[in-house]
Write an enzyme that holds these catalytic residues in place. Structure first.
Site, PDB file in Angstrom:
ATOM      1  N   SER A 157       2.308 -32.162  -2.550  1.00  0.00           N
ATOM      2  CA  SER A 157       1.991 -31.827  -3.929  1.00  0.00           C
ATOM      3  C   SER A 157       1.912 -33.082  -4.795  1.00  0.00           C
ATOM      4  CB  SER A 157       3.075 -30.871  -4.453  1.00  0.00           C
ATOM      5  OG  SER A 157       3.019 -30.752  -5.845  1.00  0.00           O
ATOM      6  N   THR A 211       7.251 -33.711 -19.459  1.00  0.00           N
ATOM      7  CA  THR A 211       6.887 -34.878 -20.264  1.00  0.00           C
ATOM      8  C   THR A 211       5.785 -34.515 -21.260  1.00  0.00           C
ATOM      9  OG1 THR A 211       7.611 -36.465 -18.616  1.00  0.00           O
ATOM     10  CG2 THR A 211       5.926 -37.211 -20.155  1.00  0.00           C
ATOM     11  N   SER A 243       2.741 -32.856 -16.585  1.00  0.00           N
ATOM     12  CA  SER A 243       2.640 -31.394 -16.641  1.00  0.00           C
ATOM     13  C   SER A 243       3.521 -30.873 -17.764  1.00  0.00           C
ATOM     14  CB  SER A 243       3.087 -30.810 -15.310  1.00  0.00           C
ATOM     15  OG  SER A 243       4.393 -31.245 -15.035  1.00  0.00           O
ATOM     16  N   ASP A 252      10.832 -24.617  -1.636  1.00  0.00           N
ATOM     17  CA  ASP A 252      10.864 -25.982  -2.151  1.00  0.00           C
ATOM     18  C   ASP A 252      11.121 -26.916  -0.979  1.00  0.00           C
ATOM     19  OD1 ASP A 252      10.668 -27.886  -4.040  1.00  0.00           O
ATOM     20  OD2 ASP A 252      12.552 -27.459  -5.056  1.00  0.00           O
ATOM     21  N   THR A 263       9.379 -24.078 -15.102  1.00  0.00           N
ATOM     22  CA  THR A 263      10.702 -23.444 -15.018  1.00  0.00           C
ATOM     23  C   THR A 263      11.806 -24.312 -15.619  1.00  0.00           C
ATOM     24  OG1 THR A 263      11.005 -24.338 -12.809  1.00  0.00           O
ATOM     25  CG2 THR A 263      10.141 -22.100 -12.967  1.00  0.00           C
ATOM     26  N   GLY A 321      14.355 -31.864 -11.717  1.00  0.00           N
ATOM     27  CA  GLY A 321      15.631 -31.229 -11.414  1.00  0.00           C
ATOM     28  C   GLY A 321      16.789 -31.731 -12.253  1.00  0.00           C
ATOM     29  N   ALA A 354       6.373 -28.004 -18.708  1.00  0.00           N
ATOM     30  CA  ALA A 354       7.438 -27.357 -17.953  1.00  0.00           C
ATOM     31  C   ALA A 354       6.992 -25.971 -17.526  1.00  0.00           C
ATOM     32  CB  ALA A 354       8.683 -27.243 -18.815  1.00  0.00           C
TER      33      ALA A 354
END
Lengths: 497, 497
Positions: free
Chosen positions: B268, B207, B198, B260, B202, B172, B200
């Protein structure tokens, strides 16, 4: 700019767009995460769910493919230049979020949701979100707001004042084809009963499917008005009238998710009746162990919700609780059900008594709406119209007015009798199982397919005596249906042990 | 029998099958109402959502088309004969129904749901139903059950005992690329930190996207084990490890629905850490007005949930609340963020101080897990490893071990400076807006695209002085990004009025 291409893919009630992964104008990966895109061109815009296409034989890399619904909605010719962008979530989704968080929504929220549903701005996921959040709890005033909102989006039939009566059943009981008897009785009496019906989606026959054995039902609204002006009634498919289209969108998700809450059912039925211009309504709510309402408590709860919403929207409604413990009549499937209906109208001694009695009961309630009729005389008047042949004559006039059916199906020639495993008395008939067997046999698509019941609850049977006959037109269906019946015939027989 | 045909259509995480409307073997209408069909052939079976195809150039009427995922999952060659049937709802959907009705589900219900999710037995509507029912309320023990269930479905990395440390940020905050500094520091110290990241989805950079500017990240699990055995660490893309694949399926619906919840986030993240074999974890939770956590209360609530689940599953976890009020470092986008990281590792005086301090803080917490280190010495040890060049040397060894990057992107040559509208002091930088501008410019797909910040909160600015520079590689992206920035630059400047 992308060039539009209509792809012959039917994605049901969801608008879908297809973008080539190797599109030189937009990078597909950019769009895929949020799934929904906005398509703009020729002064028009729609929202669609995005799929990515790798195969250039389906579409070229500088094209934007559209599913049938998306293409119809955008309304532009193939080759038109369009642009795309990430779609913002529909504005009314904020209300869905509030509902998820436990809010009671105001009427304007339901109006906004209904408008966005009809504009196909919701993905199926978003529709599911709305339905699940609502299933958790929806207050009666919210059901009222939803009913009004759904009725106000789409078309409304107008009948120039006066009483417009209607009759509806919540479904779940095979063979319960009373509308095709009630409508001619009521129209023969002189009340206006412009009946629009649906085709079956998950049941073996809808009233539109069954009427179509006898007459054309695919009748436009102008023609429907003419027929009603002449005959006081009609029995047509409601698809042309665009009544409460938001309901159709919700149903496209309710059905696969098997969501069947009282709140959704009430809003669905009453919004369609409001949009159809009905002023007086008789509602048939069958109660039984394998029907939609399984207990007296659930019946009373649903009845009260129907009553509250009807009163608020000014629809004069009578709720009739009926026996939903077994199929009504003998036939299950369009052809067989039409046969039962005609037997009742013709006064045939072989006519199924339960179908006749049920139709008279409901027609009697409808006739009680007539201020000119002495109170309590409804059912006697209904019987009079049936026994005098007036109802049959009216049905013949409706059939003539609507015209001949394009369907020319005969009763399915492949036949298989399911027989009793023992001597005894029939104690249970499973509505769900019999409906499933009739569907597997090909109903409602093959009008002549279905199940013909020889025994009902309370009937004595001897071992190896036929309980019912399966009719089918196609071999594969026939075998599926027979095999399914062999795995469980849906009957329970209690015997002298 | 229908013949199988792979259609080059990517429907994301949903399996989709295509049946010709004029199929001679099955009647398409029969199947469409309930949307899901079962496909059987070659001893295998899968479930898929059904679309109907009218266009014979897409597929022939005796073929059954499969989307890419459905085809991969069924694993049969084109032309194989298959049968189809209406699919029964996945068995675990009964638990989802119970959840909709307000039940607290037992651990075995979550196991069944996770298994059905990974087998792609849920339609997107059904996944949405599960998520919305859970968003309404999920108890902490249920979050624990879900975490364990998701971790147990899919692969698990095994490291032959010993301490395996990890560091994670909930995201975020753009530019918060501390992992690429923490990992070399910790690995140089000698703790094992096999970091999988992971890409990106959205955000403007993950990284994995950023590390890929410097080295190959598409590394298989065997090779990853070898690198970690040699170097104590790695910085690779997690896609090969198949960790908590149920989470990926849920995310494919959470994201378009913008769900979210703290509960989903905890399950998760911790399910992936469990599956990755981590034993010790430092979690970065940034708090700020435009980050994921917007208040101290929401931070504390999330912290406690992370602590409870971590304790129950035996993961030693330290939660670090950090400043999420503005982007970290200067660059937003893979190339620019990699530049910031290298500046910090190289001790460049131009290195962004906030990124360096944040990385040292987190690395210090990770090093405190080392029993051999004196309590409280973590951050000093981290600084020592950074300032001595040991971390830089380790990063170079990791880059060498992972191999050269297949990407050869340079910094985007299209440049546009967004300037201050007035004299004053920067008081607000909107993380969401800056991330959006960087994405519009092309990040993360164009590694050299993004935003380079010249001013941070507290900095004085003069009218017309550049606040940041937009970099892009493609003209259309460049114009979109510049226009979006012109509509709102994401900065607030308070001036002497």
């Amino acid at each position: 700019m992308l060039r539009l291409k209509k792809l012959g893919i039917d994605t049901c009630h969801e608008t879908v767009a297809f973008l080539a992964r190797r599109c030189p104008l937009y990078r597909a990966q950019e769009f895929v995460a949020l799934a929904r895109i906005e398509i703009m061109g020729g002064g028009r815009r729609i929202v669609a769910t995005l799929n990515i296409v790798d195969d250039e034989s389906i579409m070229a890399s500088d094209e934007l493919g559209l599913s049938l619904l998306a293409h119809r909605q955008l309304g532009l010719a193939d080759g038109t230049e369009v642009e795309i962008a990430q779609a913002a979530a529909p504005v009314s989704l904020e209300h869905v979020r509030a509902k998820i968080d436990g809010a009671v929504l105001p009427p304007e929220a339901y109006r906004a949701i209904a408008q966005d549903l009809v504009a196909h701005r919701y993905s199926k996921m978003e529709i599911a979100a709305f339905l699940i959040a609502s299933a958790r709890f929806t207050t009666a005033p919210e059901v009222l707001s939803l009913t009004r909102a759904m009725a106000s989006v789409g078309s409304r039939l107008s009948w120039n004042g006066g009483m417009i009566v209607d009759k509806h059943c919540i479904g779940g009981v095979p063979g319960n084809r009373t509308s095709m008897i009630v409508v001619p009785i009521v129209a023969a009496h002189g009340l206006k009963i412009p009946k629009t019906s649906s085709r079956a989606i998950t049941s073996p026959a809808g009233t539109a499917d069954t009427m179509e054995v006898l007459a054309r039902v695919d009748v436009g609204t102008d023609e429907m008005h003419e027929i009603v002006a002449e005959e006081n009634g009609c029995l047509v498919w409601g698809g042309h009238a665009n009544l409460s289209p938001a309901d159709d969108v919700l149903i496209s998700v309710e059905r696969p998710l098997s969501i069947d809450t009282p709140e959704q059912m009430v809003a669905s039925i009453l919004s369609k009746k409001l949009a159809a211009g009905s002023t007086h309504l008789v509602l048939d709510l069958p109660v039984g162990p394998t029907s939609k309402l399984r207990s007296r408590e659930s019946f009373v709860r649903l009845r009260k919700l129907f009553e509250y919403i009807s009163d608020e929207v000014g629809l004069e409604t009578i709720i009739v609780g009926t026996d939903g413990s077994q199929p009504v009549g003998c036939g299950i499937g369009p052809w067989l059900e039409a046969r039962d209906v005609l037997q009742v109208l013709e006064g045939d001694p072989a006519a199924p008594r339960d179908l006749r009695d049920r139709a008279l009961l409901l027609a009697g309630h409808v006739l009680e709406f007539d201020p000119a009729l002495r109170g309590g005389r409804g059912i006697a008047r209904a019987r009079e119209l049936l026994e005098s042949g007036a109802a049959l004559a009216k049905m013949r006039r409706l059939i003539a007015a609507q015209g001949p059916s394009p369907a020319a199906d005969e009763l399915g020639v492949l036949r298989h009798d399911v027989v009793a495993a023992r001597d005894g008395v029939v104690t249970v008939i499973d509505c769900l199982r019999l409906a499933r067997i009739a569907r597997l046999a090909g109903a409602p698509i093959d009008k002549g397919a279905g199940v013909d019941l020889f025994k009902k609850i309370g009937d004595p049977v001897a071992k190896d005596e036929p309980l019912y006959r399966i009719h089918a037109a196609f071999d594969a269906d026939f075998r599926f249906a027979a095999k399914f019946a062999a795995d469980g015939d849906g009957y329970a027989i209690s015997g002298v042990s």
